[in-house]
Design a protein around this motif. Structure first.
Motif: not given
Length: 482
Positions: A247, A250, A305, A309-310, A314-315, A332-333, A336-337, A358
């Motif tokens: 992102s 990152y 991932g 980010g979120d 990303a979603r 990773a991220d 969370r999604l 996680e």
């Protein structure tokens, strides 16, 4: 391959074997192997001081018989009996006949302080819940002593089936285990207590042991799994892996995941995300798109991932990857999604790669509970999501959604892997192996194995770019150059 069988399986196989051999033969086989390892560690047996920590079970008998063998070769010995009235009678008689002395638990610390070799036979494979209070000072004294500490079958105080340590436990320099490995010897935190592992064959029938609970790959197993191009191969037949990572915050995650993916066995890498400029600067062979996964072109597997980010982009990326009819790795991220329902709806294989934090969030546990019960956690995650799960950490474990399939424990990990970006490298590598055609369980466990070898071949203190750069050397190390 190393196999770990449950306590129930071991007892079943031992019972069947004892019915076929002379009484006491099994214990003598174990004692002979234990004594041989003890002699190797001592180097010079004559004049050495041996201490046996003997509980009331068969492990105490094994240790007493082994020590008697060493005493007959010129060592001196002391047996510390935690339950004198319940000590193994034949083993104790053999020990005394060889010139050994006996003391109670109160005399143990002083004897241990003078010892060259300590044999831990306090509890057996059925022990639960840590050491009893009277045994704790003995474990502490053994840990502080200059002596080599050898555990009989497994360190007393650890759980043989789960690798959990619920209380005080012996810390061994080596563990001599009989017939087969026990799962706890291959999984932290118990594995940290076991030291170097030595397997002594005592004649158990594999058919009577049945399928293992746990297995650990070795070089030959990984070499057989590595994808290799043929004369008919081109970059597309070898597999194309799509990497959705990075992102604006990152961008390095994109570079690291792609760096390992291009070295991971697939023929080509497609990158999707905002880090295309950074990726191309490092890897101009990458096929770059700044759109979404759905419009990026054909791939044989997705990685999504790392550093994602979120936000809405990303979603969307995670949703599109999960909807794709090809294997997908989520890290990773991306973890969370997603939801268990979204993963369970997939027809293609899914590989989830959480670390302990996680995993704790996905399970609703504390991180401490995950780290204390790694085997239980990885199995629960695989069952809940209906996916293959690679749980990263001091012992990396890979669990199939089918509970009948053995969990794999990676033996090559090193603490130097605890560095920023290491997980991104693992994701890219595992995703590339997925695209090259390996099933999720094989891709995850092979990637973890190579990841660890790459770390061991790198000069410490290593960084994630060092790790990615060392992957070809790790591949060659495992495959023998083939």
């Amino acid at each position: 391959m190393r196999y770990g069988h449950s306590v129930a399986a071991v007892r079943r196989a031992e019972g069947a074997l004892m019915a076929r051999v002379a009484e006491g033969a099994l214990m003598q086989r174990a004692a002979a192997g234990l004594a041989a390892v003890g002699a190797d560690l001592l180097g010079r047996v004559y004049g050495a001081r041996v201490v046996v920590l003997a509980g009331s079970g068969a492990n105490g008998g094994d240790a007493l018989f082994a020590a008697a063998r060493l005493l007959r070769r010129g060592a001196s010995g002391t047996a510390v009996l935690l339950s004198p009235e319940r000590a193994h009678a034949e083993g104790l008689a053999a020990f005394r006949a060889a010139g050994g002395r006996v003391t109670g638990a109160e005399g143990g610390p002083a004897a241990i302080a003078r010892a060259d070799l300590v044999l831990d036979g306090i509890t057996g494979i059925g022990g639960k819940g840590g050491l009893r209070p009277e045994a704790e000072p003995l474990a502490e004294a053994a840990h502080e002593a200059r002596a080599a500490v050898v555990a009989v079958d497994l360190p007393s105080g650890v759980d043989a089936d789960t690798g959990e340590v619920q209380g005080a436990a012996v810390r061994a320099d080596a563990t001599v285990t009989f017939g087969t490995y026990k799962p706890g010897l291959l999984v932290d935190p118990a594995a940290e207590h076991a030291g170097a592992l030595r397997l002594v064959e005592i004649g158990l029938d594999p058919a009577e042991l049945g399928p293992p609970e746990l297995e650990a790959l070795q070089h030959a197993d990984v070499a057989a799994l590595l994808p290799r191009p043929t004369g008919e191969s081109d970059k597309y037949r070898r597999g194309v892996v799509g990497v959705v990572a990075g992102s604006e915050r990152y961008p390095g995650a994109a570079v690291l995941a792609v760096s390992s993916a291009v070295r991971g066995g697939a023929g080509a890498v497609r990158y999707v995300g905002p880090g295309g400029t950074a990726v191309l600067a490092q890897h101009p062979e990458t096929l770059v798109s700044d759109g979404s996964p759905r419009g990026a072109g054909r791939v044989q597997a997705w990685v999504v991932g790392p550093g994602l980010g979120d936000d809405a982009r990303a979603r969307t990326a995670v949703e599109e990857v999960l909807q794709a009819p090809v294997p997908a790795l989520v890290d990773a991220d991306g973890l969370r999604l997603l939801s268990p329902e979204a993963v369970r709806r997939r027809e293609a294989p899914t590989l989830l790669t959480p670390h302990a934090g996680e995993a704790a969030a996905l399970l609703g546990w504390s991180r401490e509970d995950v780290e204390a019960g790694r085997l239980r956690a990885v199995r629960e995650l695989a069952a809940r999501f209906g996916a293959t799960v690679l749980l990263k950490g001091s012992t990396t474990l890979v669990a199939d959604p089918d509970p009948a399939v053995p969990v794999r424990a990676n033996p090559t990990g090193t603490s130097w892997l605890a560095t920023a970006g290491s997980g991104d490298v693992l994701s890219g590598l595992a995703g590339s192996l997925l695209a090259a055609g390996l099933p999720a369980r094989d891709a995850g466990s092979t990637a973890a194995y190579l990841h660890g070898i790459a770390a061991r071949l790198s000069t410490p203190p290593l960084t994630a770019p060092d790790l990615a750069a060392a992957l070809p050397a790790a591949w060659q190390n495992v495959s023998g150059g083939a």
